[in-house]
Structure formats: C-alpha cells, structure tokens
Write a protein that holds these residues in place. Structure first.
Motif, PDB file in Angstrom:
ATOM      1  N   SER A   1      15.950  76.243 -17.064  1.00 42.80           N
ATOM      2  CA  SER A   1      16.070  74.905 -17.636  1.00 42.80           C
ATOM      3  C   SER A   1      14.692  74.262 -17.659  1.00 42.80           C
ATOM      4  O   SER A   1      13.753  74.756 -17.033  1.00 42.80           O
ATOM      5  N   GLY A   2      14.580  73.168 -18.398  1.00 43.42           N
ATOM      6  CA  GLY A   2      13.340  72.409 -18.415  1.00 43.42           C
ATOM      7  C   GLY A   2      12.519  72.549 -19.678  1.00 43.42           C
ATOM      8  O   GLY A   2      11.515  71.848 -19.845  1.00 43.42           O
ATOM      9  N   GLY A   3      12.907  73.455 -20.562  1.00 44.24           N
ATOM     10  CA  GLY A   3      12.165  73.607 -21.801  1.00 44.24           C
ATOM     11  C   GLY A   3      12.293  72.375 -22.685  1.00 44.24           C
ATOM     12  O   GLY A   3      13.292  71.662 -22.649  1.00 44.24           O
ATOM     13  N   ASP A   4      11.274  72.143 -23.489  1.00 48.77           N
ATOM     14  CA  ASP A   4      11.263  70.953 -24.349  1.00 48.77           C
ATOM     15  C   ASP A   4      10.166  71.100 -25.394  1.00 48.77           C
ATOM     16  O   ASP A   4       9.408  72.088 -25.386  1.00 48.77           O
TER      17      ASP A   4
ATOM     18  N   ASP B   1      11.328  77.037  -4.599  1.00 51.96           N
ATOM     19  CA  ASP B   1      11.893  75.901  -3.881  1.00 51.96           C
ATOM     20  C   ASP B   1      13.177  76.401  -3.210  1.00 51.96           C
ATOM     21  O   ASP B   1      14.216  76.511  -3.847  1.00 51.96           O
ATOM     22  N   TYR B   2      13.061  76.718  -1.920  1.00 50.10           N
ATOM     23  CA  TYR B   2      14.204  77.310  -1.231  1.00 50.10           C
ATOM     24  C   TYR B   2      15.332  76.302  -1.051  1.00 50.10           C
ATOM     25  O   TYR B   2      16.495  76.678  -1.030  1.00 50.10           O
ATOM     26  N   ALA B   3      15.020  75.045  -0.949  1.00 48.86           N
ATOM     27  CA  ALA B   3      16.060  74.027  -0.797  1.00 48.86           C
ATOM     28  C   ALA B   3      16.944  73.962  -2.044  1.00 48.86           C
ATOM     29  O   ALA B   3      18.158  73.789  -1.958  1.00 48.86           O
ATOM     30  N   LYS B   4      16.322  74.095  -3.203  1.00 51.41           N
ATOM     31  CA  LYS B   4      17.067  74.063  -4.466  1.00 51.41           C
ATOM     32  C   LYS B   4      17.472  75.454  -4.926  1.00 51.41           C
ATOM     33  O   LYS B   4      18.173  75.587  -5.929  1.00 51.41           O
ATOM     34  N   GLU B   5      17.019  76.475  -4.205  1.00 55.90           N
ATOM     35  CA  GLU B   5      17.231  77.869  -4.629  1.00 55.90           C
ATOM     36  C   GLU B   5      16.717  78.058  -6.054  1.00 55.90           C
ATOM     37  O   GLU B   5      17.410  78.584  -6.933  1.00 55.90           O
ATOM     38  N   SER B   6      15.502  77.629  -6.278  1.00 55.78           N
ATOM     39  CA  SER B   6      14.935  77.601  -7.614  1.00 55.78           C
ATOM     40  C   SER B   6      13.564  78.241  -7.658  1.00 55.78           C
ATOM     41  O   SER B   6      12.737  78.055  -6.765  1.00 55.78           O
TER      42      SER B   6
ATOM     43  N   LEU C   1       5.052  70.424 -18.588  1.00 54.54           N
ATOM     44  CA  LEU C   1       6.475  70.683 -18.402  1.00 54.54           C
ATOM     45  C   LEU C   1       6.663  71.413 -17.079  1.00 54.54           C
ATOM     46  O   LEU C   1       5.759  72.123 -16.628  1.00 54.54           O
ATOM     47  N   ARG C   2       7.844  71.238 -16.516  1.00 56.09           N
ATOM     48  CA  ARG C   2       8.205  72.000 -15.315  1.00 56.09           C
ATOM     49  C   ARG C   2       9.494  72.747 -15.609  1.00 56.09           C
ATOM     50  O   ARG C   2      10.534  72.126 -15.858  1.00 56.09           O
ATOM     51  N   LEU C   3       9.417  74.054 -15.602  1.00 58.56           N
ATOM     52  CA  LEU C   3      10.588  74.893 -15.807  1.00 58.56           C
ATOM     53  C   LEU C   3      11.206  75.239 -14.459  1.00 58.56           C
ATOM     54  O   LEU C   3      10.480  75.436 -13.469  1.00 58.56           O
ATOM     55  N   SER C   4      12.515  75.322 -14.431  1.00 57.63           N
ATOM     56  CA  SER C   4      13.220  75.734 -13.220  1.00 57.63           C
ATOM     57  C   SER C   4      14.163  76.868 -13.543  1.00 57.63           C
ATOM     58  O   SER C   4      14.697  76.945 -14.654  1.00 57.63           O
ATOM     59  N   CYS C   5      14.380  77.703 -12.568  1.00 55.54           N
ATOM     60  CA  CYS C   5      15.287  78.833 -12.711  1.00 55.54           C
ATOM     61  C   CYS C   5      16.206  78.850 -11.498  1.00 55.54           C
ATOM     62  O   CYS C   5      15.741  79.053 -10.379  1.00 55.54           O
ATOM     63  N   ALA C   6      17.490  78.616 -11.747  1.00 50.12           N
ATOM     64  CA  ALA C   6      18.471  78.687 -10.662  1.00 50.12           C
ATOM     65  C   ALA C   6      18.638  80.146 -10.276  1.00 50.12           C
ATOM     66  O   ALA C   6      19.137  80.941 -11.077  1.00 50.12           O
ATOM     67  N   ALA C   7      18.197  80.480  -9.077  1.00 50.26           N
ATOM     68  CA  ALA C   7      18.098  81.886  -8.706  1.00 50.26           C
ATOM     69  C   ALA C   7      19.038  82.317  -7.587  1.00 50.26           C
ATOM     70  O   ALA C   7      19.129  83.502  -7.296  1.00 50.26           O
ATOM     71  N   GLY C   8      19.685  81.375  -6.934  1.00 43.14           N
ATOM     72  CA  GLY C   8      20.690  81.703  -5.927  1.00 43.14           C
ATOM     73  C   GLY C   8      20.270  82.775  -4.945  1.00 43.14           C
ATOM     74  O   GLY C   8      19.261  82.675  -4.261  1.00 43.14           O
TER      75      GLY C   8
ATOM     76  N   GLY D   1      17.547  85.620 -16.997  1.00 46.86           N
ATOM     77  CA  GLY D   1      18.263  84.484 -17.536  1.00 46.86           C
ATOM     78  C   GLY D   1      18.277  84.554 -19.054  1.00 46.86           C
ATOM     79  O   GLY D   1      17.730  85.487 -19.644  1.00 46.86           O
ATOM     80  N   LYS D   2      18.888  83.540 -19.680  1.00 47.68           N
ATOM     81  CA  LYS D   2      18.971  83.520 -21.140  1.00 47.68           C
ATOM     82  C   LYS D   2      17.762  82.865 -21.781  1.00 47.68           C
ATOM     83  O   LYS D   2      17.590  82.925 -22.997  1.00 47.68           O
ATOM     84  N   GLY D   3      16.937  82.217 -20.986  1.00 51.57           N
ATOM     85  CA  GLY D   3      15.716  81.629 -21.509  1.00 51.57           C
ATOM     86  C   GLY D   3      15.808  80.142 -21.786  1.00 51.57           C
ATOM     87  O   GLY D   3      16.894  79.577 -21.930  1.00 51.57           O
ATOM     88  N   THR D   4      14.637  79.511 -21.847  1.00 41.22           N
ATOM     89  CA  THR D   4      14.524  78.100 -22.206  1.00 41.22           C
ATOM     90  C   THR D   4      13.326  77.959 -23.142  1.00 41.22           C
ATOM     91  O   THR D   4      12.272  78.555 -22.901  1.00 41.22           O
TER      92      THR D   4
END
Length: 114
Positions: free
Chosen positions: A7-10, A72-77, A18-25, A105-108
């Motif tokens: 997420s974060g693309g624009d 970011d381990y708190a956000k798992e990102s 820009l700051r992109l994030s990836c939910a990585a669990g 991922g599917k990309g942003t």
C-alpha cells in the motif's frame, strides 16, 4: 493468492516523497531477506532494496541516498521510504519475502510526474 499486501502508492510530482508499506505478517520473523522490487511498463522487473534478518540493507545504485528500506515489527510491515522522487521511479512496486522470494504481493503503483 497474494501472501503480502502493498500500500502507499500514489501520483506525486518530481521531488516529492512517498512511503510504501507491505503487510508481511509471519514473514517478518523469517530468517530470509525481504525486498522491494519494481517494474515499469515495457521494462524488466528490477530489485530496488533488500533487508536481511539482521537489518543489513542494500540498494540499487539509482535509488541510493533517496530510498530507505526498513522493518516495523510493531506493524508487521516492510516499508520503503522514497524521497526526491524522479519520473524514472514510476513503476509498479512489489514486496517479496521468504526463501528465493517465493512470496509476493500484488503491487502498488507509483507515478512521478515531471
């Protein structure tokens, strides 16, 4: 099914950030490297930045000094801070993880206008 979610693309003007994030669990605790890749229309996919389990990072030459990969381990990102963006940074950005980068991922979309 995508195992990661970017997420974060624009669309931004040149010089913007820009700051992109990836939910990585679960991949956050993996011993394997994590990475950001990008692919522009008509071009091959290229590696942008990597980070290993110890936090060591590597960048492709064209983004050194402008992009920063971090966990970011708190956000798992898995994040990618992108500053001083250029039109040539325009691409679909993907995060990847796991052995041999088997998880994607599917990309942003990031679009930088001149």
């Amino acid at each position: 099914q995508a195992q990661l979610a970017e997420s974060g693309g624009d669309s931004v003007p040149a010089g913007g950030s820009l700051r992109l994030s990836c939910a990585a669990g679960m991949y956050m605790s993996s011993s394997y490297c994590m990475a950001w890749f990008r692919q522009a229309p008509g071009k091959e996919r290229e590696g942008v930045a990597t980070i290993d389990h110890d936090g060591n990072t590597n960048y492709t030459e064209s983004v050194k000094g402008r992009f920063t990969i971090s966990k970011d381990y708190a956000k798992e990102s898995l994040d990618l801070q992108m500053n001083s963006l250029k039109p040539e940074d325009t691409a679909m950005y993907y995060c990847a993880a796991d052995y041999d980068y088997n998880a994607w991922g599917k990309g942003t979309q990031v679009t930088v206008s001149s």
